[in-house]
Design a protein around this motif. Sequence first.
Motif, short mmCIF file in Angstrom:
data_model
loop_
_atom_site.label_atom_id
_atom_site.label_comp_id
_atom_site.label_asym_id
_atom_site.label_seq_id
_atom_site.Cartn_x
_atom_site.Cartn_y
_atom_site.Cartn_z
N PRO A 1 0.85 -1.28 -0.20
CA PRO A 1 -0.13 0.08 0.13
C PRO A 1 0.71 1.21 -0.01
O PRO A 1 0.41 2.37 0.34
CB PRO A 1 -0.69 0.03 1.56
N PHE A 2 2.17 1.28 -0.38
CA PHE A 2 2.96 2.35 -0.53
C PHE A 2 2.64 3.35 -1.58
O PHE A 2 2.33 2.82 -2.71
CB PHE A 2 4.54 2.02 -0.51
N LYS A 3 2.98 4.63 -1.37
CA LYS A 3 3.08 5.56 -2.48
C LYS A 3 4.53 5.61 -3.13
O LYS A 3 4.69 6.05 -4.14
CB LYS A 3 2.64 7.01 -1.99
N THR A 4 5.55 5.24 -2.44
CA THR A 4 6.73 5.00 -3.00
C THR A 4 7.00 3.71 -3.59
O THR A 4 6.89 2.70 -3.21
CB THR A 4 8.05 5.04 -1.65
N ASP A 5 6.83 3.76 -4.86
CA ASP A 5 7.13 2.74 -5.78
C ASP A 5 8.23 2.04 -5.89
O ASP A 5 9.27 2.85 -5.47
CB ASP A 5 6.69 3.08 -7.43
N ASP A 6 8.42 0.86 -6.01
CA ASP A 6 9.93 0.07 -5.89
C ASP A 6 10.24 0.19 -7.53
O ASP A 6 9.58 0.37 -8.51
CB ASP A 6 9.70 -1.20 -5.28
N PRO A 7 11.72 -0.34 -7.68
CA PRO A 7 12.23 -0.33 -8.76
C PRO A 7 12.27 -1.77 -9.48
O PRO A 7 12.70 -1.83 -10.73
CB PRO A 7 13.73 0.09 -8.66
N TRP A 8 11.42 -2.53 -8.87
CA TRP A 8 11.29 -3.78 -9.55
C TRP A 8 10.11 -4.11 -10.40
O TRP A 8 9.16 -3.68 -10.13
CB TRP A 8 11.45 -5.09 -8.68
N GLN A 9 10.16 -4.81 -11.60
CA GLN A 9 9.11 -4.80 -12.50
C GLN A 9 8.52 -6.07 -12.12
O GLN A 9 9.09 -7.00 -11.69
CB GLN A 9 9.74 -4.57 -14.15
N GLU A 10 7.37 -5.96 -12.90
CA GLU A 10 6.53 -7.31 -12.63
C GLU A 10 7.30 -8.53 -13.74
O GLU A 10 7.95 -8.14 -14.72
CB GLU A 10 4.87 -7.25 -13.17
N ARG A 11 7.03 -9.85 -13.52
CA ARG A 11 7.66 -10.74 -14.35
C ARG A 11 7.17 -10.66 -15.76
O ARG A 11 6.16 -10.27 -15.84
CB ARG A 11 7.44 -12.26 -13.53
N LEU A 12 8.04 -11.11 -16.55
CA LEU A 12 7.70 -11.15 -18.03
C LEU A 12 6.21 -11.80 -18.13
O LEU A 12 6.04 -12.95 -17.89
CB LEU A 12 8.58 -11.87 -19.06
N TYR A 13 5.29 -11.00 -19.00
CA TYR A 13 3.96 -11.48 -19.13
C TYR A 13 3.15 -11.47 -18.11
O TYR A 13 2.15 -12.43 -18.20
CB TYR A 13 4.04 -12.53 -20.17
N GLY A 14 3.43 -11.21 -16.94
CA GLY A 14 2.67 -11.69 -15.80
C GLY A 14 2.03 -10.23 -15.35
O GLY A 14 2.28 -9.19 -15.70
N TRP A 15 1.06 -10.64 -14.56
CA TRP A 15 -0.10 -9.67 -14.04
C TRP A 15 0.06 -9.37 -12.51
O TRP A 15 0.08 -10.48 -11.90
CB TRP A 15 -1.39 -9.75 -14.61
N GLU A 16 -0.05 -8.31 -12.07
CA GLU A 16 -0.10 -8.03 -10.74
C GLU A 16 -1.21 -7.01 -10.49
O GLU A 16 -1.38 -6.05 -11.16
CB GLU A 16 1.10 -7.44 -10.13
N VAL A 17 -2.52 -7.63 -9.94
CA VAL A 17 -3.71 -6.69 -9.73
C VAL A 17 -3.87 -6.28 -8.32
O VAL A 17 -3.36 -6.98 -7.25
CB VAL A 17 -4.83 -7.45 -10.13
N GLN A 18 -4.46 -5.18 -8.05
CA GLN A 18 -4.55 -4.67 -6.60
C GLN A 18 -5.71 -3.66 -6.51
O GLN A 18 -6.24 -3.15 -7.37
CB GLN A 18 -3.16 -3.71 -6.23
N GLY A 19 -6.50 -3.52 -5.37
CA GLY A 19 -7.43 -3.10 -4.85
C GLY A 19 -7.68 -2.85 -3.38
O GLY A 19 -7.03 -3.40 -2.69
#
Length: 247
Positions: A25-43
Amino acid sequence: MIPFLRCASILLVLSSILPAQAERPFKTDDPWQERLYGWEVQGGIAAGSGEWEKIESRNQFDVLAGFDYGLTERSEVGLLWNIFRMQDPGPDGFTDAAVHYKHRIAEASASWPDISLDLKLKLPLGDRDRALGSGKVDLGLASLFGWKSERWTTSFRLGYLTTGSSAESDRLELGLATRYRASEFVSFLGEIYNDSNEKPGHSSRLEVSAGMSFIVGPATWFDLMVTAGISESVPDAGMQVGMTSRL
């Protein structure tokens, strides 16, 4: 008993091999990207109460959702939308969304953290006439830095956003977030975040947050955070809860 132990062992293995998460729930984004062709969903939902922006006895409730998609092995695209806002006093309705593109430009070494650049574009979906948005496109660029150890994951954000509205000001963003893995299923969270207010005459938004996240499935996390406003431009107290899942 055996199925329970089997499920627990799967969760333990997955929690050790999945990349460290330092965004929601941070506003400070991290530098690591999602895995190739992978999805990360949030709510999630967020609530704030108190006095801010020179208005007393305010209450605010937001419904948020978003996603990230691994575009390449070093980059991702994503969207974050504050879907609906309820205010007392104030108007209720849809607010602005933001799309972003993140690209890793440096891998961690003995002397350097992981580093990414993040380009953000605000989509003016909020009703300008009801003060739920500026009606203009904003563009932001941020440098993201990340450090990982056995139990700690720490991120730092330095960003600048330029607005297309003549009635608003450009702003600087600074954020520091950390996550401590206390066990295979529980992490403690902390963040301090500041950005200069786009509304002339108002102080910067400075707040500190603390909370916890819980692994509840092979690729699903719940989070709970409480926030204290340090400046006069953010709620005196706030809380947010939400979920992140990888597909």
